[in-house]
Write an enzyme that holds these catalytic residues in place. Structure first.
Site, PDB file in Angstrom:
ATOM      1  CB  THR A 175      -9.508  -6.279   6.935  1.00  0.00           C
ATOM      2  OG1 THR A 175     -10.076  -6.881   5.779  1.00  0.00           O
ATOM      3  CG2 THR A 175      -8.025  -6.038   6.700  1.00  0.00           C
TER       4      THR A 175
ATOM      5  N   GLY B 198       0.808  -1.220   0.000  1.00  0.00           N
ATOM      6  CA  GLY B 198       0.000   0.000   0.000  1.00  0.00           C
ATOM      7  C   GLY B 198       0.837   1.262   0.000  1.00  0.00           C
TER       8      GLY B 198
ATOM      9  CE1 TYR C 225      -9.158   2.425   8.410  1.00  0.00           C
ATOM     10  CE2 TYR C 225      -9.686   4.499   9.483  1.00  0.00           C
ATOM     11  CZ  TYR C 225      -8.757   3.651   8.908  1.00  0.00           C
ATOM     12  OH  TYR C 225      -7.440   4.012   8.831  1.00  0.00           O
TER      13      TYR C 225
ATOM     14  NE  ARG D 203      -5.904   7.685   1.499  1.00  0.00           N
ATOM     15  CZ  ARG D 203      -5.129   6.839   2.196  1.00  0.00           C
ATOM     16  NH1 ARG D 203      -4.939   7.009   3.479  1.00  0.00           N
ATOM     17  NH2 ARG D 203      -4.552   5.818   1.604  1.00  0.00           N
TER      18      ARG D 203
ATOM     19  CG  ASP E 126      -1.117  -5.560  -0.041  1.00  0.00           C
ATOM     20  OD1 ASP E 126      -2.251  -5.604  -0.558  1.00  0.00           O
ATOM     21  OD2 ASP E 126      -0.683  -4.569   0.558  1.00  0.00           O
TER      22      ASP E 126
ATOM     23  CG  ASP F 275      -8.024 -11.619   2.699  1.00  0.00           C
ATOM     24  OD1 ASP F 275      -7.960 -11.230   3.898  1.00  0.00           O
ATOM     25  OD2 ASP F 275      -8.947 -11.304   1.935  1.00  0.00           O
TER      26      ASP F 275
ATOM     27  N   GLY G 283      -1.588 -13.843  16.708  1.00  0.00           N
ATOM     28  CA  GLY G 283      -1.316 -15.277  16.893  1.00  0.00           C
ATOM     29  C   GLY G 283       0.079 -15.617  16.383  1.00  0.00           C
TER      30      GLY G 283
ATOM     31  CE  LYS H 102      -6.971   0.650  10.830  1.00  0.00           C
ATOM     32  NZ  LYS H 102      -5.645   0.056  10.545  1.00  0.00           N
TER      33      LYS H 102
HETATM   34  P1  NAD Z   1      -3.534   1.635   1.632  1.00  0.00           P
HETATM   35  O1  NAD Z   1      -4.941   1.307   1.282  1.00  0.00           O
HETATM   36  O2  NAD Z   1      -2.665   2.187   0.572  1.00  0.00           O
HETATM   37  O3  NAD Z   1      -2.803   0.364   2.245  1.00  0.00           O
HETATM   38  C1  NAD Z   1      -3.469  -0.707   2.842  1.00  0.00           C
HETATM   39  C2  NAD Z   1      -2.917  -1.991   2.234  1.00  0.00           C
HETATM   40  O4  NAD Z   1      -3.557  -3.111   2.870  1.00  0.00           O
HETATM   41  C3  NAD Z   1      -3.203  -2.112   0.736  1.00  0.00           C
HETATM   42  O5  NAD Z   1      -2.039  -2.505   0.046  1.00  0.00           O
HETATM   43  C4  NAD Z   1      -4.282  -3.177   0.669  1.00  0.00           C
HETATM   44  O6  NAD Z   1      -4.269  -3.895  -0.551  1.00  0.00           O
HETATM   45  C5  NAD Z   1      -3.929  -4.026   1.869  1.00  0.00           C
HETATM   46  N1  NAD Z   1      -5.065  -4.815   2.373  1.00  0.00           N
HETATM   47  C6  NAD Z   1      -6.336  -4.412   2.593  1.00  0.00           C
HETATM   48  N2  NAD Z   1      -7.071  -5.429   3.057  1.00  0.00           N
HETATM   49  C7  NAD Z   1      -6.232  -6.509   3.141  1.00  0.00           C
HETATM   50  C8  NAD Z   1      -6.408  -7.848   3.551  1.00  0.00           C
HETATM   51  N3  NAD Z   1      -7.600  -8.308   3.962  1.00  0.00           N
HETATM   52  N4  NAD Z   1      -5.338  -8.682   3.498  1.00  0.00           N
HETATM   53  C9  NAD Z   1      -4.134  -8.244   3.077  1.00  0.00           C
HETATM   54  N5  NAD Z   1      -3.913  -6.982   2.666  1.00  0.00           N
HETATM   55  C10 NAD Z   1      -4.956  -6.123   2.709  1.00  0.00           C
HETATM   56  O7  NAD Z   1      -3.601   2.630   2.890  1.00  0.00           O
HETATM   57  P2  NAD Z   1      -2.439   3.327   3.726  1.00  0.00           P
HETATM   58  O8  NAD Z   1      -2.754   4.764   3.791  1.00  0.00           O
HETATM   59  O9  NAD Z   1      -1.106   2.883   3.263  1.00  0.00           O
HETATM   60  O10 NAD Z   1      -2.724   2.742   5.179  1.00  0.00           O
HETATM   61  C11 NAD Z   1      -1.911   1.743   5.772  1.00  0.00           C
HETATM   62  C12 NAD Z   1      -2.367   1.525   7.206  1.00  0.00           C
HETATM   63  O11 NAD Z   1      -2.207   2.726   7.945  1.00  0.00           O
HETATM   64  C13 NAD Z   1      -3.833   1.107   7.323  1.00  0.00           C
HETATM   65  O12 NAD Z   1      -3.960   0.138   8.339  1.00  0.00           O
HETATM   66  C14 NAD Z   1      -4.516   2.389   7.724  1.00  0.00           C
HETATM   67  O13 NAD Z   1      -5.676   2.139   8.471  1.00  0.00           O
HETATM   68  C15 NAD Z   1      -3.439   3.073   8.567  1.00  0.00           C
HETATM   69  N6  NAD Z   1      -3.640   4.525   8.576  1.00  0.00           N
HETATM   70  C16 NAD Z   1      -3.337   5.284   7.485  1.00  0.00           C
HETATM   71  C17 NAD Z   1      -3.573   6.664   7.535  1.00  0.00           C
HETATM   72  C18 NAD Z   1      -3.250   7.564   6.370  1.00  0.00           C
HETATM   73  O14 NAD Z   1      -3.558   8.761   6.448  1.00  0.00           O
HETATM   74  N7  NAD Z   1      -2.625   7.114   5.317  1.00  0.00           N
HETATM   75  C19 NAD Z   1      -4.145   7.245   8.685  1.00  0.00           C
HETATM   76  C20 NAD Z   1      -4.462   6.416   9.756  1.00  0.00           C
HETATM   77  C21 NAD Z   1      -4.193   5.062   9.705  1.00  0.00           C
HETATM   78  N1  UDP Z   2     -12.858  16.033   1.371  1.00  0.00           N
HETATM   79  C1  UDP Z   2     -13.246  17.027   0.487  1.00  0.00           C
HETATM   80  N2  UDP Z   2     -13.197  16.759  -0.843  1.00  0.00           N
HETATM   81  C2  UDP Z   2     -12.788  15.577  -1.352  1.00  0.00           C
HETATM   82  C3  UDP Z   2     -12.388  14.553  -0.441  1.00  0.00           C
HETATM   83  C4  UDP Z   2     -12.450  14.821   0.925  1.00  0.00           C
HETATM   84  O1  UDP Z   2     -13.612  18.133   0.884  1.00  0.00           O
HETATM   85  O2  UDP Z   2     -12.767  15.408  -2.592  1.00  0.00           O
HETATM   86  C5  UDP Z   2     -12.877  16.342   2.814  1.00  0.00           C
HETATM   87  C6  UDP Z   2     -13.613  15.296   3.660  1.00  0.00           C
HETATM   88  O3  UDP Z   2     -14.978  15.616   3.742  1.00  0.00           O
HETATM   89  C7  UDP Z   2     -12.899  15.450   4.997  1.00  0.00           C
HETATM   90  C8  UDP Z   2     -11.476  15.830   4.621  1.00  0.00           C
HETATM   91  O4  UDP Z   2     -11.546  16.315   3.272  1.00  0.00           O
HETATM   92  O5  UDP Z   2     -13.475  16.489   5.744  1.00  0.00           O
HETATM   93  C9  UDP Z   2     -10.493  14.691   4.693  1.00  0.00           C
HETATM   94  O6  UDP Z   2     -11.016  13.621   3.967  1.00  0.00           O
HETATM   95  P1  UDP Z   2     -10.223  12.270   3.714  1.00  0.00           P
HETATM   96  O7  UDP Z   2     -11.159  11.336   3.027  1.00  0.00           O
HETATM   97  O8  UDP Z   2      -8.939  12.567   3.045  1.00  0.00           O
HETATM   98  O9  UDP Z   2      -9.821  11.730   5.155  1.00  0.00           O
HETATM   99  P2  UDP Z   2     -10.616  11.550   6.547  1.00  0.00           P
HETATM  100  O10 UDP Z   2     -11.986  12.129   6.445  1.00  0.00           O
HETATM  101  O11 UDP Z   2     -10.640  10.088   6.772  1.00  0.00           O
HETATM  102  O12 UDP Z   2      -9.786  12.293   7.508  1.00  0.00           O
END
Ligand code: NAD
Ligand code: UDP
Length: 324
Positions: A94, A14, A147, A188, A35, A60, A104, A151
């Protein structure tokens, strides 16, 4: 003991996981990236496939898996609202079943295991900025609950495996992070705004754009995660990792328009249900225990992200596939 470790990164293909794998491979560790490519694609890690200390496993995490490792970073979970609401039941599975399988494995291997938790566990926060001691205000039955509650349950499982089975755990609560390798169609805010600005499309601001987020650049975040994993055993978290610089979504739109030199106009759309109105990390604990704080200001990180978005071929990316 050798300083070279066998490290598993779930969700390693990811946005964040692929950069974490890259850092760990560069440090010389034996890295396994696991992944199922639900929200990512192999191209994120293709450059690592030739490395002798990198291995890619398509799997998965809701299904059992047996690997022999010293450390596990558990990142597998769709993270963007559009992605995690696509199949909310699978998202919850997930987080919960994925945590059980990961814990585990950690218990069996005596591996140290880090959970990628989230600022979403604070829900619609009544405390601002949010310290780790704040317990949050999550709507358990709303569209974001799959979500948020997944978490939250994962954090509970991590603490219980720690207390009951002595598993060596770490929990990080990640606040909005952005940077190169974000999926361009993940919905996003930063990926949407940059994609829209570069293609002359309208910028979609949800609500009146007064809601705030605090955006952390990818490299800063990954540095914090690695420090937390390797920090002292008496600080297991949860710890907030994010950039305290707080911006309204309207301000962000203005900044993206300016940095891309775009003529796009803003289109206002309804605010999605349960969209938090404000969010800012209190990073006192990370500063104190990890000597960590972000170094990349939003403007600079956005410029790097924009350059990356200009370099990619959009047709190579697609929305997530059904995944039941
Ligand atoms: P991302 O979607 O790019 O990465 C998630 C990865 O997990 C992907 O590669 C996806 O294919 C894989 N995945 C999903 N379901 C799966 C499953 N059942 N089995 C195996 N792989 C699976 O998102 P990211 O932004 O890189 O986020 C990574 C982690 O960080 C996530 O757990 C997310 O909740 C956490 N996180 C990210 C942010 C952010 O802003 N990017 C904020 C808070 C938490
Ligand atoms: N948002 C927006 N336009 C977009 C996508 C998101 O205004 O095209 C807003 C959304 O409503 C939120 C903020 O941007 O208030 C951040 O959204 P994002 O989905 O990036 O992350 P999260 O809500 O999970 O923090």
């Amino acid at each position: 003991m050798s300083s070279v470790k066998r490290i598993l990164v779930t969700g390693g293909a990811g946005f964040l996981g692929s950069y974490l794998c890259e850092r760990l491979v560069q440090e010389g560790h034996d890295v396994i990236c696991l992944d199922n490519f639900f929200t990512s694609q192999k191209s994120n890690v293709a450059h690592l496939l030739e490395e002798p200390n990198f291995e890619l496993v398509r799997h998965d995490i809701t299904l059992p898996v047996y690997l022999e490792v010293d450390q596990i970073y558990n990142l597998a979970c769709p993270a963007a609202p559009g992605h995690y609401q696509y199949n909310p039941i699978k998202t919850l599975k997930t987080s919960v079943v994925g945590a059980i399988n990961t814990l585990g494995m950690a218990k069996r291997c005596r591996a140290k295991v880090l959970q990628a938790s989230t600022s979403e566990i604070y829900g619609e926060p009544e405390v601002h900025p949010q310290p780790e001691s704040y317990r949050g205000a999550v709507n358990t039955i709303g569209p974001r609950a799959c979500y948020d509650e997944g978490k939250r349950a994962a954090e509970t499982l991590f603490m219980d495996y720690h207390r009951m089975n002595g598993v060596n755990i770490r929990i990080v609560r990640i606040f909005n992070t952005y940077g190169p390798r974000m999926h361009p169609f993940d919905g996003r805010v930063i990926s949407n705004f940059i994609r829209q600005a570069l293609h002359g499309e309208e910028i979609t601001v949800f609500g009146d754009g007064s809601q705030t987020r605090s955006f952390c650049y990818r490299d800063d975040l990954i540095e914090g995660i690695i420090r937390m994993m390797n920090g002292p055993d008496d600080f297991i978290g949860p710890v907030n990792l994010g950039n305290p610089g707080e911006f309204s979504i309207k301000e962000l739109a203005g900044m993206v328009l300016e940095l891309t030199d775009s003529k796009s106009t803003i289109r206002y759309e309804p605010l999605p249900a349960d969209d938090p109105t404000q969010r800012q990390p209190d990073i006192t604990l990370a500063r104190k225990h990890l000597d960590w704080e972000p170094t990349v200001p939003l403007r600079e990180g956005l410029a790097k992200t924009i350059e990356w978005f200009k370099s990619i071929e959009m047709s190579h990316y697609r929305p997530p596939t059904p995944n039941y």
